[in-house]
Design an enzyme around this catalytic site. Structure first.
Site, PDB file in Angstrom:
ATOM      1  N   LYS A 103      -2.557   6.121  -4.174  1.00 15.45           N
ATOM      2  CA  LYS A 103      -3.878   7.188  -3.897  1.00 15.45           C
ATOM      3  C   LYS A 103      -3.467   8.531  -4.579  1.00 15.45           C
ATOM      4  O   LYS A 103      -2.160   9.073  -4.347  1.00 15.45           O
ATOM      5  CB  LYS A 103      -4.148   7.182  -2.191  1.00 15.45           C
ATOM      6  CG  LYS A 103      -3.950   5.866  -1.547  1.00 15.45           C
ATOM      7  CD  LYS A 103      -4.140   6.283  -0.249  1.00 15.45           C
ATOM      8  CE  LYS A 103      -4.000   4.874   0.507  1.00 15.45           C
ATOM      9  NZ  LYS A 103      -2.703   4.643   0.936  1.00 15.45           N
ATOM     10  N   TYR A 106       2.982  10.147   0.566  1.00 15.88           N
ATOM     11  CA  TYR A 106       4.140   9.445   1.323  1.00 15.88           C
ATOM     12  C   TYR A 106       5.453   9.671   0.600  1.00 15.88           C
ATOM     13  O   TYR A 106       6.315   9.702   1.310  1.00 15.88           O
ATOM     14  CB  TYR A 106       3.957   7.889   1.464  1.00 15.88           C
ATOM     15  CG  TYR A 106       2.654   7.562   1.939  1.00 15.88           C
ATOM     16  CD1 TYR A 106       1.774   8.240   2.520  1.00 15.88           C
ATOM     17  CD2 TYR A 106       2.175   6.090   1.817  1.00 15.88           C
ATOM     18  CE1 TYR A 106       0.413   7.814   3.064  1.00 15.88           C
ATOM     19  CE2 TYR A 106       1.089   5.551   2.109  1.00 15.88           C
ATOM     20  CZ  TYR A 106       0.029   6.348   2.913  1.00 15.88           C
ATOM     21  OH  TYR A 106      -1.063   6.002   3.268  1.00 15.88           O
ATOM     22  N   ASP A 141       0.772  -1.372  -0.169  1.00 19.38           N
ATOM     23  CA  ASP A 141      -0.147   0.100   0.015  1.00 19.38           C
ATOM     24  C   ASP A 141       0.925   1.233  -0.003  1.00 19.38           C
ATOM     25  O   ASP A 141       1.633   1.438   0.919  1.00 19.38           O
ATOM     26  CB  ASP A 141      -0.910  -0.118   1.277  1.00 19.38           C
ATOM     27  CG  ASP A 141      -1.707   1.176   1.309  1.00 19.38           C
ATOM     28  OD1 ASP A 141      -2.834   1.217   0.280  1.00 19.38           O
ATOM     29  OD2 ASP A 141      -1.518   2.070   1.853  1.00 19.38           O
ATOM     30  N   HIS A 200      -7.694   9.811  -1.771  1.00 22.74           N
ATOM     31  CA  HIS A 200      -6.928   9.847  -0.354  1.00 22.74           C
ATOM     32  C   HIS A 200      -7.847  10.141   0.688  1.00 22.74           C
ATOM     33  O   HIS A 200      -7.975   9.720   1.704  1.00 22.74           O
ATOM     34  CB  HIS A 200      -5.673  10.456  -0.515  1.00 22.74           C
ATOM     35  CG  HIS A 200      -4.520   9.813   0.702  1.00 22.74           C
ATOM     36  ND1 HIS A 200      -3.171   9.784   0.510  1.00 22.74           N
ATOM     37  CD2 HIS A 200      -4.782   9.455   1.890  1.00 22.74           C
ATOM     38  CE1 HIS A 200      -2.744   9.530   1.439  1.00 22.74           C
ATOM     39  NE2 HIS A 200      -3.519   9.068   2.131  1.00 22.74           N
TER      40      HIS A 200
END
Ligand code: A2P
Length: 282
Positions: free
Chosen positions: A78, A53, A48, A111
């Site tokens: 996402k 990130y 994931d 997200h």
């Protein structure tokens, strides 16, 4: 679920390995690359990630260097909040593929929902993003699409469209169960994924969980992961530590009793992130 890669089936018939490897807060570069390789070595096939990130390149290198073929892996990313709306989402998706070094995703998620605190036309914005997600799905470049952090009222408009969300990824761990959202998803055949299944580590010193985990000769992390699975929710534990990555995969040799499930289910919230999708301003 009896092993790491037993799968849940989404509403479109696509299989999702029952535990995913989380990468939120994993530093970009060597750490991202090595932790993903380690996870795949220990048998994880579900990774994931997210544009936010800022480690998609490292995650992609880990995938490429894992020695496991792409089609055996299940990779999620996402679209971040600054890229909402049809046009920006289409471009963001391509950037994510480029960063990961992949030509398709198994799952692409919105997200966070646009919320009414920030946008009068929040529902229209979410529908615009969803239109791009739908087009990406139809093109085959994402094998499944869904959302993250959506509550029932955010999901409602999307449920009226041609292609419905297949997954909702939410914060879920002992003490923070988001029961209304989970019930809505189960009723509407939306698979639920749990981010921060260990409460981003906050649950690990909890006394009740420690006592219950000891009865099964398991760690609190393993107890939290198993508890998600026994709720038919896909946990996405994150770790950059090889021994923990391995430990988190070893949850198939015990079963939490109904009584212990009930004790965990009734725990108070003292470990949630406090981020309410209707209140956040990012
Ligand atoms: P680290 O990445 O340094 O190994 P969550 O999945 O709920 O977001 O929790 C992630 C946090 O929990 C990270 O700080 C991670 O540390 C830590 N963690 C993950 N697995 C374990 C484990 N089995 N035992 C102890 N801490 C863990």
């Amino acid at each position: 679920m009896y092993k790491l890669n037993d799968a849940y089936i989404m509403s479109n018939g696509t299989a999702v390995p029952c535990i995913g490897f989380g990468t939120w807060q994993t530093p970009e570069g060597q750490t991202a690359e090595e932790s993903v390789k380690t996870a795949i070595k220990y048998g994880y096939r579900h990774i994931d990630s997210a544009a936010l990130y800022e480690n998609e390149a490292g995650v992609g290198k880990g995938i490429a260097g894992s020695g496991i073929s792409r089609k055996e892996l299940f990779v999620t990313s996402k679209v971040w909040n600054t890229e909402r709306g049809y046009k920006k989402t289409m471009a963001a998706f391509q950037r994510t593929l480029d960063n990961l070094g992949l030509d398709y995703l198994d799952l692409y998620l919105i997200h966070w929902p646009a919320n009414k605190k920030q946008f009068a036309d929040w529902e229209e914005i979410n529908l615009g993003t969803w239109r791009a997600m739908t087009e990406i799905y139809k093109s085959g470049r994402a094998k499944a699409i869904g959302v993250s952090n959506f509550m029932p009222h955010h999901l409602e408009a999307l449920m009226q469209t041609e292609i419905k969300p297949m997954v909702n990824q939410i914060e879920f761990h002992p003490g923070f169960m988001q029961q209304e959202t989970v019930n809505y998803c189960k009723k509407n055949i939306i698979l639920v994924e749990a981010y921060s299944p260990l409460g981003t580590g906050r649950m690990l010193n909890n006394k009740t969980l420690k006592e219950i985990a000891a009865k099964y000769d398991k760690s609190v992390a393993q107890l939290c992961i198993k508890w998600c699975l026994q709720h038919d929710i896909i946990p996405l534990p994150k770790s950059v530590t090889a021994s923990r990555i391995e430990e988190n995969s070893k949850v198939f040799d015990f079963e939490i009793t109904d009584g212990d499930m009930e004790i965990i289910n009734s725990m108070e919230d003292f470990g949630s992130s406090g981020k309410n999708p209707d209140e956040v301003d990012f």
